[in-house]
Design a protein around this motif. Structure first.
Motif, PDB file in Angstrom:
ATOM      1  N   TRP A  11     -29.175  -5.072  65.337  1.00 36.45           N
ATOM      2  CA  TRP A  11     -28.321  -6.240  65.087  1.00 36.45           C
ATOM      3  C   TRP A  11     -29.062  -7.383  64.400  1.00 36.45           C
ATOM      4  O   TRP A  11     -30.229  -7.631  64.695  1.00 36.45           O
ATOM      5  N   CYS A  12     -28.346  -8.096  63.554  1.00 39.06           N
ATOM      6  CA  CYS A  12     -28.884  -9.331  62.969  1.00 39.06           C
ATOM      7  C   CYS A  12     -28.693 -10.457  63.984  1.00 39.06           C
ATOM      8  O   CYS A  12     -28.027 -10.274  65.012  1.00 39.06           O
ATOM      9  N   SER A  13     -29.233 -11.635  63.647  1.00 40.03           N
ATOM     10  CA  SER A  13     -29.157 -12.756  64.592  1.00 40.03           C
ATOM     11  C   SER A  13     -27.701 -13.161  64.870  1.00 40.03           C
ATOM     12  O   SER A  13     -27.346 -13.496  66.002  1.00 40.03           O
ATOM     13  N   GLY A  14     -26.835 -13.088  63.830  1.00 39.94           N
ATOM     14  CA  GLY A  14     -25.433 -13.510  64.009  1.00 39.94           C
ATOM     15  C   GLY A  14     -24.687 -12.590  64.959  1.00 39.94           C
ATOM     16  O   GLY A  14     -23.928 -13.047  65.821  1.00 39.94           O
ATOM     17  N   VAL A  15     -24.911 -11.296  64.830  1.00 43.32           N
ATOM     18  CA  VAL A  15     -24.245 -10.324  65.704  1.00 43.32           C
ATOM     19  C   VAL A  15     -24.762 -10.479  67.140  1.00 43.32           C
ATOM     20  O   VAL A  15     -23.993 -10.474  68.103  1.00 43.32           O
ATOM     21  N   LYS A  16     -26.081 -10.660  67.265  1.00 42.85           N
ATOM     22  CA  LYS A  16     -26.656 -10.848  68.619  1.00 42.85           C
ATOM     23  C   LYS A  16     -26.014 -12.054  69.301  1.00 42.85           C
ATOM     24  O   LYS A  16     -25.639 -12.002  70.465  1.00 42.85           O
ATOM     25  N   THR A  93     -18.266 -17.359  65.569  1.00 42.96           N
ATOM     26  CA  THR A  93     -18.505 -17.224  64.115  1.00 42.96           C
ATOM     27  C   THR A  93     -20.005 -17.383  63.851  1.00 42.96           C
ATOM     28  O   THR A  93     -20.625 -18.337  64.341  1.00 42.96           O
ATOM     29  N   CYS A  94     -20.552 -16.472  63.061  1.00 42.33           N
ATOM     30  CA  CYS A  94     -21.984 -16.580  62.726  1.00 42.33           C
ATOM     31  C   CYS A  94     -22.238 -17.923  62.037  1.00 42.33           C
ATOM     32  O   CYS A  94     -21.455 -18.322  61.153  1.00 42.33           O
ATOM     33  N   PRO A  95     -23.316 -18.631  62.388  1.00 41.12           N
ATOM     34  CA  PRO A  95     -23.588 -19.929  61.747  1.00 41.12           C
ATOM     35  C   PRO A  95     -23.657 -19.842  60.220  1.00 41.12           C
ATOM     36  O   PRO A  95     -23.298 -20.792  59.523  1.00 41.12           O
ATOM     37  N   LEU A  96     -24.085 -18.704  59.698  1.00 42.28           N
ATOM     38  CA  LEU A  96     -24.176 -18.574  58.237  1.00 42.28           C
ATOM     39  C   LEU A  96     -22.796 -18.456  57.597  1.00 42.28           C
ATOM     40  O   LEU A  96     -22.572 -18.924  56.484  1.00 42.28           O
ATOM     41  N   VAL A  97     -21.859 -17.842  58.309  1.00 36.52           N
ATOM     42  CA  VAL A  97     -20.472 -17.776  57.810  1.00 36.52           C
ATOM     43  C   VAL A  97     -19.843 -19.166  57.934  1.00 36.52           C
ATOM     44  O   VAL A  97     -19.145 -19.639  57.039  1.00 36.52           O
ATOM     45  N   LYS A  98     -20.142 -19.813  59.048  1.00 35.58           N
ATOM     46  CA  LYS A  98     -19.628 -21.180  59.283  1.00 35.58           C
ATOM     47  C   LYS A  98     -20.061 -22.091  58.125  1.00 35.58           C
ATOM     48  O   LYS A  98     -19.293 -22.920  57.653  1.00 35.58           O
ATOM     49  N   ILE A 187     -25.379 -15.861  50.168  1.00 35.24           N
ATOM     50  CA  ILE A 187     -25.676 -14.496  50.640  1.00 35.24           C
ATOM     51  C   ILE A 187     -26.671 -14.613  51.805  1.00 35.24           C
ATOM     52  O   ILE A 187     -27.633 -15.385  51.747  1.00 35.24           O
ATOM     53  N   CYS A 188     -26.392 -13.865  52.860  1.00 29.77           N
ATOM     54  CA  CYS A 188     -27.209 -13.948  54.077  1.00 29.77           C
ATOM     55  C   CYS A 188     -28.617 -13.399  53.821  1.00 29.77           C
ATOM     56  O   CYS A 188     -28.766 -12.281  53.323  1.00 29.77           O
ATOM     57  N   PRO A 189     -29.675 -14.158  54.197  1.00 37.30           N
ATOM     58  CA  PRO A 189     -31.050 -13.675  53.970  1.00 37.30           C
ATOM     59  C   PRO A 189     -31.327 -12.357  54.703  1.00 37.30           C
ATOM     60  O   PRO A 189     -32.080 -11.531  54.212  1.00 37.30           O
ATOM     61  N   GLU A 190     -30.710 -12.178  55.866  1.00 37.62           N
ATOM     62  CA  GLU A 190     -30.961 -10.924  56.607  1.00 37.62           C
ATOM     63  C   GLU A 190     -30.379  -9.732  55.856  1.00 37.62           C
ATOM     64  O   GLU A 190     -30.928  -8.634  55.869  1.00 37.62           O
ATOM     65  N   VAL A 191     -29.249  -9.959  55.194  1.00 37.52           N
ATOM     66  CA  VAL A 191     -28.617  -8.910  54.398  1.00 37.52           C
ATOM     67  C   VAL A 191     -29.476  -8.630  53.166  1.00 37.52           C
ATOM     68  O   VAL A 191     -29.763  -7.477  52.826  1.00 37.52           O
ATOM     69  N   GLU A 192     -29.917  -9.709  52.523  1.00 37.33           N
ATOM     70  CA  GLU A 192     -30.742  -9.555  51.306  1.00 37.33           C
ATOM     71  C   GLU A 192     -32.012  -8.773  51.582  1.00 37.33           C
ATOM     72  O   GLU A 192     -32.414  -7.919  50.802  1.00 37.33           O
ATOM     73  N   GLY A 257     -27.183  -1.064  59.126  1.00 35.88           N
ATOM     74  CA  GLY A 257     -26.425  -2.272  58.830  1.00 35.88           C
ATOM     75  C   GLY A 257     -26.705  -3.304  59.917  1.00 35.88           C
ATOM     76  O   GLY A 257     -27.307  -2.992  60.956  1.00 35.88           O
ATOM     77  N   THR A 258     -26.224  -4.519  59.690  1.00 38.77           N
ATOM     78  CA  THR A 258     -26.575  -5.603  60.616  1.00 38.77           C
ATOM     79  C   THR A 258     -25.755  -5.589  61.911  1.00 38.77           C
ATOM     80  O   THR A 258     -26.031  -6.364  62.817  1.00 38.77           O
ATOM     81  N   SER A 259     -24.749  -4.718  61.980  1.00 35.06           N
ATOM     82  CA  SER A 259     -24.001  -4.636  63.252  1.00 35.06           C
ATOM     83  C   SER A 259     -24.248  -3.300  63.959  1.00 35.06           C
ATOM     84  O   SER A 259     -23.510  -2.935  64.863  1.00 35.06           O
TER      85      SER A 259
END
Ligand code: SF4
Length: 283
Positions: A11-16, A93-98, A187-192, A257-259
């Motif tokens: 998981w990425c930080s947003g999913v966690k 909501t993930c802070p990066l989406v927010k 674009i999310c750095p974790e995704v990049e 993937g991040t989830s």
């Protein structure tokens, strides 16, 4: 057989954050529903449901419930409506989406046409669009960009799971459409980071397993990057793995993937190990 496992995995930080919020509310309030799938991974959703964190699937509007806004966010008017019905809302909501939602709102309030580059039907993009209101325009491909009417002030935000390579051409074209153009690379750095590693991995191995939900945008993107260079399989369940794939293969890659939960990586490694002695390398 050497297995090259891309880090970070799981998981990425947003999913966690989203999942730990849901667990906390379940513990303290006893009952909780998510508005849509909390994250895009069926295995995770099944596990959450087993533990009592259910998706509100009922056609009717919930009343007096504890509701969680998923990691991808929701249109803000929808959230307001749920509040009016006496529900307690917990925002996962993930802070990066927010941040992208807030940028869309900022651009709208400051007189920009707001271009949202992403998948039109994706929940995150729909939630961002709600903040842009009537100023918002969804851009999914180059044809959409061609159709954009020139406008003096244009602001651009990008779905967090896009890849810069894929949006670059669209953005270059939009640059011809206005006098003042503001671009926010959202674009999310974790995704990049995972996308960059996918490219490296594709040159190192003979076959790759991409682990994650088939409905996960960032997982699909990893698959698309890899499959151009190397035989690649997008795996959601252990049952989808055919051990014949690994015959005569010495170097296998795994990326998530991040989830995708870490536990799924461990399950896959255990399965591979029952057929081939493994040497694990982190990339
Ligand atoms: S991938 Fe990035 S934007 Fe999406 S939930 Fe994870 S941290 Fe947030």
């Amino acid at each position: 057989m050497r297995v090259y496992l891309v880090t970070p995995y799981g998981w990425c930080s947003g999913v966690k954050k989203s999942i730990s919020l849901a667990e906390k509310i379940l513990q303290t309030k006893g009952e909780v529903y998510t508005l849509g799938a909390l994250v895009h991974n069926p295995k995770v959703i099944e596990d959450l449901e087993r533990r009592g964190i259910k998706i509100w699937n009922n056609e009717s509007i919930p009343e007096g419930k504890k509701l969680i806004v998923r990691a991808h966010g929701l249109p803000y008017k929808e959230v307001e409506k749920y509040k009016e019905y006496g529900n307690e809302i917990y925002d996962a909501t993930c802070p990066l989406v927010k941040r992208v939602q807030k940028l869309a709102e900022f651009l709208r309030k400051n007189g920009y046409k707001v271009l949202i580059v992403g998948e039109k039907k994706h929940p995150e993009v729909i939630s961002i669009m709600s903040y842009a209101e009537e100023k918002g325009v969804l851009i999914e491909n180059i044809n959409d960009a061609i159709m954009v009417e020139p406008f003096p002030k244009i602001g651009i935000v990008i779905q967090t799971t896009q890849s810069w390579e894929e949006v670059e051409e669209i953005i270059k074209l939009i640059l011809t459409k206005g006098k003042e153009i503001r671009i926010f690379n959202t674009i999310c750095p974790e995704v990049e980071k995972r996308q960059k590693k996918a490219k490296i991995l594709s040159e190192m191995v003979e076959l790759v397993l991409v682990l994650g939900g088939k409905n996960s945008a960032n997982t699909r993107r990893l698959y698309n990057i890899l499959v151009k260079n190397v035989p690649t399989y997008h795996i959601e369940n252990l049952e989808e793995i055919d051990m014949e794939w690994f015959n005569n293969k010495q170097k296998i890659g795994i990326i998530t993937g991040t989830s995708t939960p870490e536990s799924f990586v461990e399950e896959v490694l255990r399965l591979l190990e029952t057929h081939h002695p493994l040497e694990l390398h982190l990339v």
